[in-house]
Design a protein around this motif. Sequence first.
Motif, mmCIF file in Angstrom:
data_model
loop_
_atom_site.group_PDB
_atom_site.id
_atom_site.type_symbol
_atom_site.label_atom_id
_atom_site.label_comp_id
_atom_site.label_asym_id
_atom_site.label_seq_id
_atom_site.Cartn_x
_atom_site.Cartn_y
_atom_site.Cartn_z
ATOM 1 N N ILE A 1 30.394 32.639 40.240
ATOM 2 C CA ILE A 1 30.675 32.361 38.843
ATOM 3 C C ILE A 1 32.126 32.647 38.508
ATOM 4 O O ILE A 1 32.679 32.091 37.575
ATOM 5 C CB ILE A 1 29.724 33.176 37.947
ATOM 6 N N SER A 2 32.769 33.517 39.271
ATOM 7 C CA SER A 2 34.156 33.859 38.991
ATOM 8 C C SER A 2 35.070 32.673 39.248
ATOM 9 O O SER A 2 34.791 31.815 40.055
ATOM 10 C CB SER A 2 34.593 35.052 39.847
ATOM 11 N N LYS A 3 36.140 32.626 38.517
ATOM 12 C CA LYS A 3 37.093 31.522 38.612
ATOM 13 C C LYS A 3 38.318 31.954 39.410
ATOM 14 O O LYS A 3 38.778 33.078 39.321
ATOM 15 C CB LYS A 3 37.519 31.076 37.209
ATOM 16 N N GLY A 4 38.865 31.033 40.200
ATOM 17 C CA GLY A 4 40.084 31.322 40.937
ATOM 18 C C GLY A 4 39.849 32.356 42.014
ATOM 19 O O GLY A 4 38.869 32.305 42.748
ATOM 20 N N LYS A 5 40.756 33.306 42.113
ATOM 21 C CA LYS A 5 40.673 34.357 43.126
ATOM 22 C C LYS A 5 39.370 35.143 42.982
ATOM 23 O O LYS A 5 38.960 35.512 41.881
ATOM 24 C CB LYS A 5 41.865 35.299 42.968
ATOM 25 N N ILE A 6 38.702 35.387 44.109
ATOM 26 C CA ILE A 6 37.473 36.177 44.094
ATOM 27 C C ILE A 6 37.811 37.618 43.737
ATOM 28 O O ILE A 6 38.651 38.248 44.376
ATOM 29 C CB ILE A 6 36.771 36.120 45.461
ATOM 30 N N LYS A 7 37.175 38.124 42.727
ATOM 31 C CA LYS A 7 37.448 39.479 42.276
ATOM 32 C C LYS A 7 36.837 40.512 43.220
ATOM 33 O O LYS A 7 35.744 40.334 43.742
ATOM 34 C CB LYS A 7 36.930 39.685 40.856
ATOM 35 N N VAL A 8 37.585 41.602 43.398
ATOM 36 C CA VAL A 8 37.113 42.726 44.206
ATOM 37 C C VAL A 8 36.472 43.738 43.258
ATOM 38 O O VAL A 8 37.111 44.215 42.314
ATOM 39 C CB VAL A 8 38.269 43.384 44.978
ATOM 40 N N ILE A 9 35.199 44.034 43.519
ATOM 41 C CA ILE A 9 34.443 44.930 42.641
ATOM 42 C C ILE A 9 34.140 46.226 43.372
ATOM 43 O O ILE A 9 33.529 46.226 44.445
ATOM 44 C CB ILE A 9 33.105 44.286 42.199
ATOM 45 N N GLY A 10 34.573 47.339 42.810
ATOM 46 C CA GLY A 10 34.244 48.650 43.346
ATOM 47 C C GLY A 10 33.036 49.195 42.601
ATOM 48 O O GLY A 10 33.077 49.378 41.378
ATOM 49 N N LEU A 11 31.955 49.436 43.316
ATOM 50 C CA LEU A 11 30.701 49.895 42.709
ATOM 51 C C LEU A 11 30.535 51.392 42.930
ATOM 52 O O LEU A 11 30.594 51.874 44.063
ATOM 53 C CB LEU A 11 29.531 49.123 43.316
ATOM 54 N N VAL B 1 32.312 42.812 46.901
ATOM 55 C CA VAL B 1 31.843 44.085 46.360
ATOM 56 C C VAL B 1 31.759 45.141 47.454
ATOM 57 O O VAL B 1 31.420 44.851 48.594
ATOM 58 C CB VAL B 1 30.470 43.904 45.660
ATOM 59 N N PHE B 2 32.082 46.356 47.080
ATOM 60 C CA PHE B 2 31.911 47.492 47.979
ATOM 61 C C PHE B 2 31.471 48.699 47.170
ATOM 62 O O PHE B 2 31.707 48.774 45.955
ATOM 63 C CB PHE B 2 33.212 47.808 48.732
ATOM 64 N N SER C 1 31.300 40.681 31.526
ATOM 65 C CA SER C 1 32.029 41.949 31.501
ATOM 66 C C SER C 1 33.089 41.997 32.585
ATOM 67 O O SER C 1 34.171 42.564 32.385
ATOM 68 C CB SER C 1 31.047 43.119 31.704
ATOM 69 N N ILE C 2 32.797 41.395 33.716
ATOM 70 C CA ILE C 2 33.753 41.361 34.816
ATOM 71 C C ILE C 2 34.843 40.335 34.565
ATOM 72 O O ILE C 2 36.037 40.588 34.804
ATOM 73 C CB ILE C 2 33.034 41.054 36.144
ATOM 74 N N GLU C 3 34.463 39.183 34.058
ATOM 75 C CA GLU C 3 35.398 38.059 33.954
ATOM 76 C C GLU C 3 36.267 38.080 32.710
ATOM 77 O O GLU C 3 37.402 37.584 32.727
ATOM 78 C CB GLU C 3 34.615 36.735 34.000
ATOM 79 N N GLN C 4 35.763 38.619 31.611
ATOM 80 C CA GLN C 4 36.505 38.526 30.352
ATOM 81 C C GLN C 4 37.418 39.735 30.126
ATOM 82 O O GLN C 4 37.145 40.816 30.609
ATOM 83 C CB GLN C 4 35.520 38.416 29.181
#
Length: 378
Positions: free
Chosen positions: A4-14, A43-44, A375-378
């Motif tokens: 669902i993310s646009k452009g560069k894949i976001k790195v998510i720290g969980l 994600v990591f 929440s992640i994208e906006q």
Amino acid sequence: MNNISKGKIKVIGLVTWIGSGNYGTTLQSFALHEKLRLLGYDVFIIGTFKPSETIKRVSKYLLGKIGIRKYNEEKYCRYLLPYGNKLYKFQNENYNRERPLLNSEFKKIVNRTDVFVTGSDQIWNVTYDFNPFMFLDFAGNKKRVAYASSIGISYIPDKYRDQIKILLTKFAHIGVREQTAVKVLSDIVGRNDIVQVLDPTFLLTHEEWIAMSKSAVYEMLIPEKFILCYLIGKNDWYQDQLKNVVKKSGIENIIIIPSAENTDFMIEGASVYKFAGPKEFVNLVQRSTLVCTDSFHATAISINLSKKFVEFLRFKDTDGASQNSRIYDLLNHFHLKDRLYDGKDVAWIKDIDYTGIQNILEKDRKRSIEYLVNSIEQ
């Protein structure tokens, strides 16, 4: 589901508890990690890091390398728990984890991370453990998101309120697991955008949980009809309650999965299965005729898989440390309050019509995933 993310894949720290003995803790961390992965994020999971413990951590690592000792977590999983090998293997196969040894390594991880997400379980239950790391105190100027973070209780002790207000003010978005927590935290932080979202285990569908558990391996024969019993609390009255459930249900076979907190629970004639890993746990819920539990996550998995269940209460409502509010919220939301064991009323033995319940869950799942992505994208 596509990325669902646009452009560069976001790195998510969980940031969450992954579980070293409690099945629910493992299943919730797996579910959130897996849903973020399925959504297309990098994600990591990052464990608690304290710069002051660098020397101790490096020493343990070096001693482990030369075979003198193992990490406590690995040792606990593989050697102290009957199902430890299964748990350790499951975590290694399903989690992308970062374990920095040095402060410099930790800073690099923070710098390359786009968004930090914290949740769920009871990571904000300050009466159990107040850990600022679980409130993402280390995240600097990176976006902070809470997904289904749980306070576990119905209040925040006064001595923690000011610290929590400062920590939560830095969050871009706050989603909590219990409706009770919405008001509690809104009053502390003074904001009106805190929302209730589903526990992570509900983010995965019935089909995804079945797929996850299809490779379960058993060391015993599983009967066609059985009661699955998983109890965390050590309450004297559980024996009589379970005997009554057996009598009212007419189901003779009982499989007990001992919890890490209640290893010795037993009832005459039951089979005790000590070797259930996460896959076996879910698979046994799915195969059971009736689930008997006091566990939030065993209840959540039962609802997700449309299983008949009976809910025991682990705490008395008058107990100051009672966690019953999260059970009440869950059952009330899905109109399942009658599943609570009551020695006088036996409504809990009736079959459950899951048609309307699954409709509620599907709408909630869509809304909760939208919250997570937005929440992640906006």
